[in-house]
Design a protein around this motif. Structure first.
Motif, PDB file in Angstrom:
ATOM      1  N   ASN A  74       0.795  -1.240   0.000  1.00  0.00           N
ATOM      2  CA  ASN A  74       0.000   0.000   0.000  1.00  0.00           C
ATOM      3  C   ASN A  74       0.826   1.287   0.000  1.00  0.00           C
ATOM      4  N   ASP A  75       1.868   1.352   0.863  1.00  0.00           N
ATOM      5  CA  ASP A  75       2.649   2.597   0.946  1.00  0.00           C
ATOM      6  C   ASP A  75       3.274   2.929  -0.408  1.00  0.00           C
ATOM      7  N   PHE A  76       3.753   1.901  -1.083  1.00  0.00           N
ATOM      8  CA  PHE A  76       4.361   2.068  -2.404  1.00  0.00           C
ATOM      9  C   PHE A  76       3.299   2.462  -3.434  1.00  0.00           C
ATOM     10  N   MET A  77       2.159   1.800  -3.380  1.00  0.00           N
ATOM     11  CA  MET A  77       1.103   2.047  -4.366  1.00  0.00           C
ATOM     12  C   MET A  77       0.611   3.500  -4.326  1.00  0.00           C
ATOM     13  N   GLU A  78       0.606   4.084  -3.123  1.00  0.00           N
ATOM     14  CA  GLU A  78       0.119   5.463  -2.964  1.00  0.00           C
ATOM     15  C   GLU A  78       0.991   6.485  -3.680  1.00  0.00           C
ATOM     16  N   LEU A  79       2.251   6.132  -3.947  1.00  0.00           N
ATOM     17  CA  LEU A  79       3.193   7.127  -4.490  1.00  0.00           C
ATOM     18  C   LEU A  79       2.857   7.584  -5.909  1.00  0.00           C
ATOM     19  N   GLY A  80       2.218   6.711  -6.694  1.00  0.00           N
ATOM     20  CA  GLY A  80       1.838   7.114  -8.048  1.00  0.00           C
ATOM     21  C   GLY A  80       2.860   6.706  -9.102  1.00  0.00           C
ATOM     22  N   ILE A 127      -6.593  -4.528   1.300  1.00  0.00           N
ATOM     23  CA  ILE A 127      -7.634  -4.182   0.331  1.00  0.00           C
ATOM     24  C   ILE A 127      -8.703  -3.341   1.009  1.00  0.00           C
ATOM     25  N   GLY A 128      -9.037  -2.216   0.380  1.00  0.00           N
ATOM     26  CA  GLY A 128     -10.080  -1.346   0.925  1.00  0.00           C
ATOM     27  C   GLY A 128     -11.433  -1.815   0.434  1.00  0.00           C
ATOM     28  N   ASP A 129     -11.835  -1.340  -0.711  1.00  0.00           N
ATOM     29  CA  ASP A 129     -13.103  -1.751  -1.300  1.00  0.00           C
ATOM     30  C   ASP A 129     -12.842  -2.673  -2.474  1.00  0.00           C
ATOM     31  N   TYR A 130     -13.807  -3.554  -2.713  1.00  0.00           N
ATOM     32  CA  TYR A 130     -13.690  -4.488  -3.834  1.00  0.00           C
ATOM     33  C   TYR A 130     -14.946  -4.382  -4.693  1.00  0.00           C
ATOM     34  N   THR A 131     -14.747  -4.152  -5.970  1.00  0.00           N
ATOM     35  CA  THR A 131     -15.853  -4.008  -6.922  1.00  0.00           C
ATOM     36  C   THR A 131     -15.693  -5.074  -7.994  1.00  0.00           C
ATOM     37  N   ASP A 132     -16.780  -5.736  -8.344  1.00  0.00           N
ATOM     38  CA  ASP A 132     -16.722  -6.732  -9.415  1.00  0.00           C
ATOM     39  C   ASP A 132     -17.585  -6.260 -10.581  1.00  0.00           C
ATOM     40  N   PHE A 133     -16.970  -6.185 -11.762  1.00  0.00           N
ATOM     41  CA  PHE A 133     -17.709  -5.776 -12.956  1.00  0.00           C
ATOM     42  C   PHE A 133     -18.243  -7.005 -13.690  1.00  0.00           C
ATOM     43  N   PHE A 211      -5.525  -3.420  -9.091  1.00  0.00           N
ATOM     44  CA  PHE A 211      -5.432  -2.663  -7.843  1.00  0.00           C
ATOM     45  C   PHE A 211      -5.280  -1.178  -8.136  1.00  0.00           C
ATOM     46  N   ILE A 212      -6.027  -0.384  -7.393  1.00  0.00           N
ATOM     47  CA  ILE A 212      -5.852   1.066  -7.438  1.00  0.00           C
ATOM     48  C   ILE A 212      -4.576   1.416  -6.674  1.00  0.00           C
ATOM     49  N   GLY A 213      -3.715   2.205  -7.302  1.00  0.00           N
ATOM     50  CA  GLY A 213      -2.535   2.714  -6.617  1.00  0.00           C
ATOM     51  C   GLY A 213      -2.876   4.042  -6.003  1.00  0.00           C
ATOM     52  N   LYS A 214      -2.691   5.095  -6.770  1.00  0.00           N
ATOM     53  CA  LYS A 214      -3.005   6.428  -6.283  1.00  0.00           C
ATOM     54  C   LYS A 214      -4.521   6.615  -6.257  1.00  0.00           C
ATOM     55  N   GLY A 215      -5.013   7.186  -5.158  1.00  0.00           N
ATOM     56  CA  GLY A 215      -6.461   7.387  -5.004  1.00  0.00           C
ATOM     57  C   GLY A 215      -6.942   8.611  -5.769  1.00  0.00           C
ATOM     58  N   SER A 216      -8.226   8.913  -5.613  1.00  0.00           N
ATOM     59  CA  SER A 216      -8.789  10.115  -6.238  1.00  0.00           C
ATOM     60  C   SER A 216      -9.644  10.836  -5.205  1.00  0.00           C
ATOM     61  N   ASN A 347     -14.962   8.357  -4.708  1.00  0.00           N
ATOM     62  CA  ASN A 347     -13.487   8.411  -4.744  1.00  0.00           C
ATOM     63  C   ASN A 347     -12.874   7.025  -4.721  1.00  0.00           C
ATOM     64  N   LEU A 348     -11.621   6.977  -5.186  1.00  0.00           N
ATOM     65  CA  LEU A 348     -10.833   5.741  -5.165  1.00  0.00           C
ATOM     66  C   LEU A 348      -9.812   5.863  -4.049  1.00  0.00           C
ATOM     67  N   ARG A 349      -9.468   4.727  -3.438  1.00  0.00           N
ATOM     68  CA  ARG A 349      -8.412   4.749  -2.423  1.00  0.00           C
ATOM     69  C   ARG A 349      -7.351   3.711  -2.756  1.00  0.00           C
ATOM     70  N   PRO A 350      -6.101   3.991  -2.361  1.00  0.00           N
ATOM     71  CA  PRO A 350      -5.038   3.019  -2.626  1.00  0.00           C
ATOM     72  C   PRO A 350      -5.414   1.662  -2.032  1.00  0.00           C
ATOM     73  N   GLY A 351      -5.259   0.615  -2.793  1.00  0.00           N
ATOM     74  CA  GLY A 351      -5.585  -0.724  -2.295  1.00  0.00           C
ATOM     75  C   GLY A 351      -6.979  -1.190  -2.673  1.00  0.00           C
ATOM     76  N   ASP A 352      -7.764  -0.344  -3.330  1.00  0.00           N
ATOM     77  CA  ASP A 352      -9.059  -0.826  -3.819  1.00  0.00           C
ATOM     78  C   ASP A 352      -8.816  -1.852  -4.931  1.00  0.00           C
ATOM     79  N   LEU A 353      -9.710  -2.830  -4.981  1.00  0.00           N
ATOM     80  CA  LEU A 353      -9.578  -3.932  -5.936  1.00  0.00           C
ATOM     81  C   LEU A 353     -10.784  -3.938  -6.872  1.00  0.00           C
ATOM     82  N   MET A 354     -10.516  -4.015  -8.166  1.00  0.00           N
ATOM     83  CA  MET A 354     -11.623  -4.037  -9.146  1.00  0.00           C
ATOM     84  C   MET A 354     -11.430  -5.193 -10.098  1.00  0.00           C
ATOM     85  N   ALA A 355     -12.480  -5.968 -10.295  1.00  0.00           N
ATOM     86  CA  ALA A 355     -12.358  -7.178 -11.097  1.00  0.00           C
ATOM     87  C   ALA A 355     -13.192  -7.081 -12.360  1.00  0.00           C
TER      88      ALA A 355
END
Ligand code: MN
Length: 424
Positions: A74-80, A127-133, A211-216, A347-355
């Motif tokens: 997560n810490d790395f993913m937030e960097l962008g 993992i924060g939120d998980y969305t399945d498409f 995985f979402i890295g940088k959030g929005s 908004n998106l947060r670092p660590g969100d998972l989308m499938a």
């Protein structure tokens, strides 16, 4: 020579041609070992793991801040993306055949390059939120033909927006985590009241996830053209599904406990940057989506990832391939999914998972779940001498996927799990 995607690059670590982890890949994961009891961030190279947490402590890898000591990515993913690229270039350099630092230092090598067979992999991301498409047209059409109207299988919204639902993050598990057959409420076909029972139509779903890295920011939509700046990397996903529980519960708000008991992901997160050489246009979209879902003309929004599913019934000594598909044929892209996900201001947060949703293709052998392969349980599948409509106790499902380069593969390894008997 500094582009980590250069197919000419070679590592001093031996990598076989069919390995998923050549120097062009460099996927991230989290592991522990005999000598490293606290979770370490690692990078797969051939059949070894490079300990990035260790290299950061020793000063051989440094970014704008220390990000590999927290036991997750997560810490790395937030960097962008700029810092992701910096890390990728440095790791590539450290592993190249012409870089002596690790290559020529036996004691350093012993501390930072471990055999994958001697480490345990963990869930790589908090993992924060998980969305399945639901982004495969073939899958949505097959399910629609089975349960609604075979002449008009897609619901009217399907070609206009990437349909999805909010899933459950707490039960996302890493490959190799077995689980018990779920029990729940089902409505037998000829009954007048529901009953409580072990799931009798247990299924897998072949999916890719990112995985979402940088959030929005809350209140701000992310346009398609910027969506990929938020995507850190991808994994394989098996979205285990209890079809009989799902059938009874899903109307009108969608799946609930039939999908939330276990969702398995592969342990190595392949950076989006490593997939860029395999970007493809994907299918034409007809009708044209609304403006906020249109791709910029220079974006190749899909990725040519070959996928396979294997089943190993307990009775058999080896696993058998039961389907193969390609993520390059998905209708809705990750960029469109992100743009749609945020269009109302979510908004998106670092660590969100989308499938992606189940990945199916046009042919019968490219259907991405047993519901489709057995056509709702009507046509049993023969796996060696074994017949299957849905999963039995003791069945092990393995999924794998890779991008095929010229003489090398950028792969995802595998995601597997075994069905244990219900706990009654
Ligand atoms: Mn799914």
């Amino acid at each position: 020579m500094s582009n980590p995607n250069n197919p000419e690059l070679k590592s001093f670590v031996p990598v076989s041609a069919d390995s998923h982890f050549p120097i062009q890949n460099l996927p991230y994961g989290v592991f522990t070992s005999k000598d490293y009891k606290d979770p370490q961030v690692g990078v797969a190279i051939g059949d070894k793991v490079l300990n990035l947490s260790f290299l950061e402590r020793e000063g051989h890898v440094s970014l704008s801040q220390k990000v590999f000591q927290g036991g997750s990515l997560n810490d790395f993913m937030e960097l962008g993306p700029a810092e992701w690229q910096k890390a990728r270039e440095r790791i590539s350099e450290l592993l190249r055949e012409d870089t002596p630092l690790i290559r020529d230092n036996a004691s350093l090598q012993q501390q930072c390059l471990l055999p994958q067979s001697e480490v345990s992999m963990h869930i790589p991301v908090k993992i924060g939120d998980y969305t399945d498409f639901y982004s495969s047209r073939e899958h949505a059409s097959n399910v629609g033909s089975m349960f609604r109207d075979k002449n008009n299988p897609l619901l009217p919204n399907w070609t206009h927006l990437p349909v999805g639902y909010h899933g459950r993050a707490s039960s996302v598990v890493v490959s190799g985590t077995d689980f018990h057959r779920p029990c729940g409420q089902v409505m037998p076909p000829d009954a007048s009241a529901p009953k409580f029972a072990p799931c009798s139509r247990l299924d897998y779903e072949l999916e890719m996830a990112f995985f979402i890295g940088k959030g929005s920011e809350l209140g701000k939509a992310v346009p398609v053209s910027e969506a990929e700046n938020h995507i850190f990397g991808l994994v394989l996903m098996n979205d285990w599904s209890a079809r009989d529980i799902q059938k009874w519960e899903y109307q009108p708000l969608g799946p609930f406990v039939s999908k939330s008991f276990a969702t398995s992901i592969s342990p190595w997160v392949v950076p989006l940057a490593a997939l860029k050489p395999f970007a493809v246009k994907g299918p034409e979209q007809d009708p044209q989506p609304l403006d906020y879902l249109q791709h910029p003309s220079d974006l190749l929004p899909h990725y040519q990832i070959d996928l396979e599913v294997y089943l190993k019934p307990q009775e058999l000594a080896s696993k058998q391939r039961i389907s193969r598909a390609s993520a390059g044929n998905l209708y809705w892209s990750m960029a469109q999914q992100l743009a749609h996900h945020t269009v109302t201001g979510c908004n998106l947060r670092p660590g969100d998972l989308m499938a992606s949703g189940t990945v199916s293709g046009k042919t019968e052998d490219s259907r991405g779940c047993l519901l489709e392969l057995s056509w709702g349980g009507k046509n049993p599948l023969t796996v060696a001498e074994q017949q299957r409509t849905f999963l039995k106790d003791g069945d092990e499902v393995t999924m794998t996927g890779w991008c095929q380069g010229d003489g090398y593969r950028v792969g995802f390894g595998e995601v597997k799990g075994e069905v244990l008997p219900a706990k009654l």
